[in-house]
Design an enzyme around this catalytic site. Structure first.
Site, PDB file in Angstrom:
ATOM      1  N   SER A 123       0.827  -1.213   0.000  1.00 36.35           N
ATOM      2  CA  SER A 123       0.000   0.000   0.000  1.00 36.35           C
ATOM      3  C   SER A 123       0.855   1.254   0.000  1.00 36.35           C
ATOM      4  CB  SER A 123      -0.881   0.047   1.250  1.00 36.35           C
ATOM      5  OG  SER A 123      -1.758  -1.038   1.262  1.00 36.35           O
ATOM      6  N   HIS A 136      -4.207   0.168  -4.403  1.00 33.72           N
ATOM      7  CA  HIS A 136      -3.659  -1.028  -5.043  1.00 33.72           C
ATOM      8  C   HIS A 136      -4.088  -1.016  -6.494  1.00 33.72           C
ATOM      9  CE1 HIS A 136      -1.998  -3.433  -1.662  1.00 33.72           C
ATOM     10  NE2 HIS A 136      -2.718  -2.565  -0.981  1.00 33.72           N
ATOM     11  N   HIS A 166      -5.647  -9.479  -0.883  1.00 36.00           N
ATOM     12  CA  HIS A 166      -5.475  -9.846   0.527  1.00 36.00           C
ATOM     13  C   HIS A 166      -6.527 -10.865   0.953  1.00 36.00           C
ATOM     14  CE1 HIS A 166      -3.866  -5.765   0.076  1.00 36.00           C
ATOM     15  NE2 HIS A 166      -3.010  -6.063   1.023  1.00 36.00           N
ATOM     16  N   TYR A 209      -8.270 -10.733   3.627  1.00 40.70           N
ATOM     17  CA  TYR A 209      -9.477 -10.083   4.182  1.00 40.70           C
ATOM     18  C   TYR A 209     -10.470  -9.655   3.105  1.00 40.70           C
ATOM     19  CZ  TYR A 209      -6.971  -5.710   3.115  1.00 40.70           C
ATOM     20  OH  TYR A 209      -6.278  -4.713   2.488  1.00 40.70           O
ATOM     21  N   GLU A 210     -10.034  -9.634   1.843  1.00 49.00           N
ATOM     22  CA  GLU A 210     -10.968  -9.288   0.768  1.00 49.00           C
ATOM     23  C   GLU A 210     -11.913 -10.456   0.474  1.00 49.00           C
ATOM     24  OE1 GLU A 210      -9.072  -6.883  -2.548  1.00 49.00           O
ATOM     25  OE2 GLU A 210      -7.301  -7.404  -1.385  1.00 49.00           O
ATOM     26  N   ALA A 239       3.187  -2.153   3.630  1.00 46.60           N
ATOM     27  CA  ALA A 239       3.044  -1.089   4.627  1.00 46.60           C
ATOM     28  C   ALA A 239       2.686  -1.799   5.922  1.00 46.60           C
ATOM     29  CB  ALA A 239       1.935  -0.141   4.221  1.00 46.60           C
ATOM     30  N   MET A 250      -1.004  -7.060   7.140  1.00 45.93           N
ATOM     31  CA  MET A 250      -2.057  -7.977   6.679  1.00 45.93           C
ATOM     32  C   MET A 250      -1.683  -8.704   5.389  1.00 45.93           C
ATOM     33  SD  MET A 250      -5.217  -5.330   7.274  1.00 45.93           S
ATOM     34  CE  MET A 250      -5.260  -4.252   8.716  1.00 45.93           C
ATOM     35  N   SER A 251      -0.391  -8.835   5.126  1.00 48.79           N
ATOM     36  CA  SER A 251       0.021  -9.483   3.865  1.00 48.79           C
ATOM     37  C   SER A 251       1.329 -10.235   4.079  1.00 48.79           C
ATOM     38  CB  SER A 251       0.204  -8.415   2.772  1.00 48.79           C
ATOM     39  OG  SER A 251       1.303  -7.570   3.077  1.00 48.79           O
ATOM     40  N   ASN A 277       2.629   3.711  10.066  1.00 54.06           N
ATOM     41  CA  ASN A 277       2.013   4.268  11.278  1.00 54.06           C
ATOM     42  C   ASN A 277       2.588   3.541  12.475  1.00 54.06           C
ATOM     43  OD1 ASN A 277       0.271   2.045   9.967  1.00 54.06           O
ATOM     44  ND2 ASN A 277      -0.426   2.018  12.083  1.00 54.06           N
ATOM     45  N   HIS A 331      -6.689   3.674   6.796  1.00 57.06           N
ATOM     46  CA  HIS A 331      -6.040   3.338   5.526  1.00 57.06           C
ATOM     47  C   HIS A 331      -5.482   4.611   4.872  1.00 57.06           C
ATOM     48  CE1 HIS A 331      -5.024   0.891   2.115  1.00 57.06           C
ATOM     49  NE2 HIS A 331      -5.792   1.574   1.294  1.00 57.06           N
TER      50      HIS A 331
HETATM   51  N1  HPA Z   1      -1.797  -2.829  11.459  1.00 54.87           N
HETATM   52  C1  HPA Z   1      -2.005  -3.796  10.532  1.00 54.87           C
HETATM   53  N2  HPA Z   1      -1.737  -3.628   9.258  1.00 54.87           N
HETATM   54  C2  HPA Z   1      -1.215  -2.471   8.862  1.00 54.87           C
HETATM   55  C3  HPA Z   1      -0.968  -1.425   9.768  1.00 54.87           C
HETATM   56  C4  HPA Z   1      -1.272  -1.621  11.135  1.00 54.87           C
HETATM   57  O1  HPA Z   1      -1.093  -0.741  12.003  1.00 54.87           O
HETATM   58  N3  HPA Z   1      -0.442  -0.398   9.051  1.00 54.87           N
HETATM   59  C5  HPA Z   1      -0.381  -0.815   7.763  1.00 54.87           C
HETATM   60  N4  HPA Z   1      -0.843  -2.059   7.644  1.00 54.87           N
END
Ligand code: HPA
Length: 280
Positions: A33, A64, A86, A88-89, A116, A217-218, A241, A255
């Site tokens: 991302s 994406h 992903h 989760y999709e 990310a 998440m990947s 973050n 996001h």
């Molecule tokens: N948590 C999970 N997945 C993420 C995060 C996060 O803080 N930042 C970017 N992808």
């Protein structure tokens, strides 16, 4: 029953990709991302929308792009995924990792995974890069492993060693390149979760306690399938973050924040990836 792609599907997809280019990339790069701009560096680029490749999963997430960019980077023929699907999709682990199987069919031997991620390590700040030394497969421990189900021995072994997932030579190379470029590069453990929810503060404190430095998440399913197919893997997280570890605190994870951090992360990721490719 969800769709479980097999060798035949991988070959059909690979044949479709071959129809777009005569290049034979040995290196593939997956962009996380906010990291799409890395693909803009590819020379003589041909773009292939995922929708034009049979059986390929299409990402539904903003940020994406959903296409392969095939061309040259630092002299190497490369195949770049601008965006990924992903779990989760709603895709199965086998679908999420199908592109990696297709790359293997195309002759790719080295895979560079980027993502990310949220920073768990208290030293990490937004915009930092972290080289993966290892990962914690929390989703896999709960049963959702991309290798679950019948094993095709022509693709890889039934039981897979995971003690050398992130290639030592590539890690050493990345550290050397970062030092030469005076680019700060942390090393650490990535925790792979299913998402799409971000973590609770209690989750964050737990993930830190079990040894995680970054969370996302990947990446984990892709790294598993790449190793299953005998590829060399390098992984880099862009810290988008800092994970929130107190309840009722000031900030919120979003996001948008992840994508915004891409502006800071993309040039650094580009520089590191180019440096590694230049020394390969
Ligand atoms: N948590 C999970 N997945 C993420 C995060 C996060 O803080 N930042 C970017 N992808």
């Amino acid at each position: 029953m969800t769709f479980v792609p097999t060798r035949q599907h991988f070959q059909e997809a690979a044949a479709a990709v071959r129809g777009f280019t005569t290049l034979q990339p040995q290196i593939a790069l997956v962009l996380g991302s906010g990291l799409n701009p890395v693909a803009e560096q590819v020379e003589d680029a041909v773009s292939v929308p995922y929708a034009d490749i049979p059986h390929f999963p299409v990402s539904t997430i903003p940020g994406h792009q959903g296409r392969l960019v095939i061309g040259r980077l630092e002299g190497h023929p490369v195949i770049v995924m601008q965006g990924r699907a992903h779990y989760y999709e709603g895709y199965s682990m086998q679908q999420v990792t199908m592109p990696i199987r297709v790359f293997r069919q195309l002759g790719v031997e080295t895979l560079i995974l980027t993502n990310a991620a949220g920073g768990l390590n208290k030293q990490f700040r937004t915009g930092d890069l972290m080289l993966l030394t290892d990962h914690i497969n929390l989703v896999g421990m709960a049963g959702e492993n991309p290798l679950r189900g019948p094993n095709d021995p022509t693709l890889g072994p039934r039981f897979l060693d995971m003690s050398k997932t992130y290639d030592r030579q590539l890690r050493e190379l990345a550290m050397a390149v970062a030092a030469e470029q005076e680019l700060p590069l942390h090393q650490g453990v990535y925790v792979g979760l299913a998402g799409p929810t971000f973590e609770t503060p209690a989750d964050v404190r737990f993930l830190r306690m079990i040894g995680g430095d970054a969370v996302g998440m990947s990446t984990v399913p892709e790294a598993i399938v790449a190793r299953h197919g005998g590829m060399r893997v390098m992984g880099v997280s862009g810290i988008s973050n800092v994970a929130i570890d107190v309840i009722d605190g000031q900030g919120e994870a979003s996001h948008e924040e992840v994508l915004e951090a891409g502006a800071l992360l993309a040039p650094r990721m580009t520089s590191l990836v180019r440096g590694v490719l230049a020394s390969l």
